[in-house]
Design an enzyme around this catalytic site. Structure first.
Site: not given
Ligand SMILES: [Zn+2]
Length: 269
Positions: A64, A101, A156, A234
């Site tokens: 992101h 995030e 992430h 993650e």
């Protein structure tokens, strides 16, 4: 006395044969050995120990970006990920307290980068700061491909239901004719990172998805388009209070980065 001279001469000869590894010894030894070859005298000092990741290229892809939310038209643009089309990029999730995030992935990436550089690796990030837009998943994959990365790690934090917690690593699934060569090394990379992250952070494998902390997917552009060994991690579920507290803690993020560096080192060696 003769043996003492001989011994000293012997040391000089060994020093010359060893070449640039023992430059300091060579400088001292010119007195006993007479004319040292000019090439040796001119040799600059080099480190006697080769750094463990010297010559390796690692691409770190912090998921992101800080400007994504304000630029939906650019971010929602559909891009080709081989087996379908997907948004160029997404905004990502955040904790209840508003730790985003994109900030989390940026923070971990910047903890990890100097650790890898200290081990001798060349490190490339897929974005230069946490204020921009994108880049698209297609560009992120292209950065790893163009850098001829020995390993690519996309960082992430998950946005799953609050009851689930723990981390998981995502590896590319086979897209015949596209990523055949990177499936096996990506699995090795995934296992190395999974094991190191578990050992280094003490976090459990995700309770809500994957299996033993590992998952294979073919719906992520960053993995589908990678021609280099690549995985996503993650690091935890940002919607879960316990995981969110750890992910929001700078010292704990350093542990995460240290664990990622350990996993990469194990894989690359
Ligand atoms: Zn994400």
């Amino acid at each position: 006395m003769g043996s003492a001279v001989g011994g000293r001469y012997g040391r000089c000869m060994r020093a010359y044969r060893a070449g640039p590894v023992v430059v300091a010894t060579l400088v001292l030894s010119t007195a006993c050995g007479g004319a040292a070859p000019a090439a040796y005298q001119a040799t600059p000092t080099v480190s006697p120990l080769r750094e463990p990741l010297a010559g390796k290229v690692v691409v770190i892809d912090p998921g992101h970006n800080g400007g994504n939310a304000a630029h939906p038209e650019e971010i929602n643009r559909q891009v080709d990920i081989i087996n379908g089309r997907k948004a160029c990029n997404t905004t990502g999730t955040e904790t209840d307290d508003g730790y985003t995030e994109h900030a989390f992935t940026w923070d971990v990436a910047n903890d990890l980068k100097p650790m890898l550089e200290k081990l001798g690796a060349k490190v490339v990030l897929t974005r230069p700061d946490d204020k921009g837009v994108g880049p698209c998943v297609t560009e992120r994959a292209a950065i790893g491909n163009e850098a001829r990365a020995d390993a690519v790690v996309s960082i992430h934090g998950d946005g799953a239901a609050p009851g689930g917690h723990g981390f998981h690593v995502i590896m590319p699934g086979l897209l015949p004719g596209h990523n055949d060569d990177v499936i096996k090394p990506s699995r090795r990379l995934g296992r190395a990172i999974r094991d190191a992250f578990r050992a280094g952070t003490g976090l459990p494998y995700a309770t809500y998805t994957a299996r033993n902390g590992l998952q294979t997917r073919t719906d992520l552009g960053g993995l589908n388009l990678s021609k280099r060994p690549a995985v996503f991690i993650e690091c935890g579920n940002m919607r879960n209070d316990g995981d969110a507290a750890k992910m929001s803690d700078a010292a704990f993020r350093k542990r995460m980065a240290t664990s990622l560096a350990a996993g990469l080192r194990r894989y690359l060696n």
